[in-house]
Write a protein that holds these residues in place. Structure first.
Motif, mmCIF file in Angstrom:
data_model
loop_
_atom_site.group_PDB
_atom_site.id
_atom_site.type_symbol
_atom_site.label_atom_id
_atom_site.label_comp_id
_atom_site.label_asym_id
_atom_site.label_seq_id
_atom_site.Cartn_x
_atom_site.Cartn_y
_atom_site.Cartn_z
ATOM 1 N N ASN A 69 0.862 -1.074 0.082
ATOM 2 C CA ASN A 69 -0.119 -0.059 0.097
ATOM 3 C C ASN A 69 0.901 1.222 -0.088
ATOM 4 O O ASN A 69 0.577 2.100 -0.732
ATOM 5 N N THR A 70 1.960 1.148 0.572
ATOM 6 C CA THR A 70 2.846 2.336 0.808
ATOM 7 C C THR A 70 3.654 2.641 -0.594
ATOM 8 O O THR A 70 3.520 3.861 -0.694
ATOM 9 N N VAL A 71 4.111 1.610 -1.324
ATOM 10 C CA VAL A 71 4.681 1.764 -2.514
ATOM 11 C C VAL A 71 3.821 2.434 -3.345
ATOM 12 O O VAL A 71 3.705 2.877 -4.482
ATOM 13 N N ALA A 72 2.596 1.802 -3.459
ATOM 14 C CA ALA A 72 1.775 2.160 -4.356
ATOM 15 C C ALA A 72 1.033 3.666 -4.424
ATOM 16 O O ALA A 72 0.889 4.241 -5.109
ATOM 17 N N ALA A 73 0.991 4.036 -3.095
ATOM 18 C CA ALA A 73 0.530 5.454 -2.779
ATOM 19 C C ALA A 73 1.658 6.372 -3.464
ATOM 20 O O ALA A 73 1.498 7.495 -3.989
ATOM 21 N N ALA A 74 2.839 5.721 -3.065
ATOM 22 C CA ALA A 74 4.237 6.763 -3.495
ATOM 23 C C ALA A 74 4.169 6.677 -5.034
ATOM 24 O O ALA A 74 4.393 7.891 -5.577
ATOM 25 N N CYS A 75 3.860 5.707 -5.634
ATOM 26 C CA CYS A 75 4.014 5.667 -7.121
ATOM 27 C C CYS A 75 2.905 6.536 -7.669
ATOM 28 O O CYS A 75 3.004 7.232 -8.662
ATOM 29 N N ALA A 76 1.812 6.555 -7.057
ATOM 30 C CA ALA A 76 0.592 7.322 -7.383
ATOM 31 C C ALA A 76 0.954 8.791 -7.238
ATOM 32 O O ALA A 76 0.620 9.820 -8.144
ATOM 33 N N ALA A 77 1.780 9.224 -6.005
ATOM 34 C CA ALA A 77 2.064 10.683 -6.135
ATOM 35 C C ALA A 77 3.323 10.895 -7.153
ATOM 36 O O ALA A 77 3.134 12.132 -7.803
#
Length: 232
Positions: A69-77
């Motif tokens: 979840n953390t990596v997915a959110a960072a990639c979205a950013a």
């Protein structure tokens, strides 16, 4: 005009001034720029926007590695920043990469999402010391396959592994290769290196090049010399 320049210049500088001075000497039609951890930590998203305002496409090289979840959110950013490419560590696992890919699919124009396999500063002894015995090439091909299965568009690998990955995964899977040094340049702290022409012949799509350009007295002339080395 090169619509898809092969060379990505690494802006590995400690401050904004020299990084922008270098960018001002380059041509966004002939190269892209890589922003890594140091500059991004110091200057943040506004610096990426400034480079984009100069006409450059940006490879955001932050090598995300965390829970899915953390990596997915960072990639979205990163996608929100409008960068051209972003990367994650393939060793973070399939679930992490799949989560990142799923978030990127939500964007109408998402960045290229690629996986980092084995850092070019590592050799077999280094891998053994962290509990991953074997040669770097074996580990690279394994992680490349995992990244492809997770839906990523490509990987970062040394040019010395490019031919093996290309043979294993075929065309269409992007290979981004640091560890590229023109024939007259020193290898620095990278152990698995090739010249630009050797890297392309091995199957690389994009070449990340830093000090041979950024430390040159005339960076644009150094870029031109490398382009000449790549010419058929």
């Amino acid at each position: 005009m090169n619509l898809d320049p092969r060379i990505i210049v690494a802006l590995d500088f400690p401050a904004e001034g020299p990084a922008l001075a270098l960018a001002d000497q380059l041509d966004p039609k002939r190269c892209r720029l890589k922003v890594g951890k140091e500059l991004f930590t110091r200057l943040g998203p506004s610096f990426v926007a400034r480079l984009q305002d100069l006409g450059f496409e940006v490879f955001l090289d932050l090598k995300f590695h965390d829970i899915p979840n953390t990596v997915a959110a960072a990639c979205a950013a990163a996608a929100d920043l409008g960068v051209w490419m972003v990367n994650v560590h393939a060793s973070g696992g399939r679930a992490m990469m799949e989560a990142a890919r799923a978030r990127m699919a939500e964007f109408a124009k998402s960045p290229h999402l690629i996986g980092v396999t084995v850092l070019t500063s590592l050799d077999g002894d280094d891998l053994a010391a962290i509990g991953c015995p074997g040669e770097p090439a074996e580990r690279v091909v394994q992680l490349a396959g995992l990244a492809a299965e997770a839906g990523l568009g490509g990987i970062v690998c040394s040019p010395r592994e490019a031919a093996m990955v290309r043979a294993a995964l075929g065309p269409g899977f992007l290979l981004v290769t640091p560890g590229v040094r023109p024939s007259i340049a020193a290898s620095g702290d990278q152990k698995r290196v090739m010249t630009p022409s050797e890297a392309l012949a091995a199957g690389a799509d994009y070449l990340v090049i830093g000090r041979p350009i950024t430390a040159a007295p005339d960076p644009l002339a150094a870029l031109s010399a490398i382009e000449a080395e790549l010419a058929p």
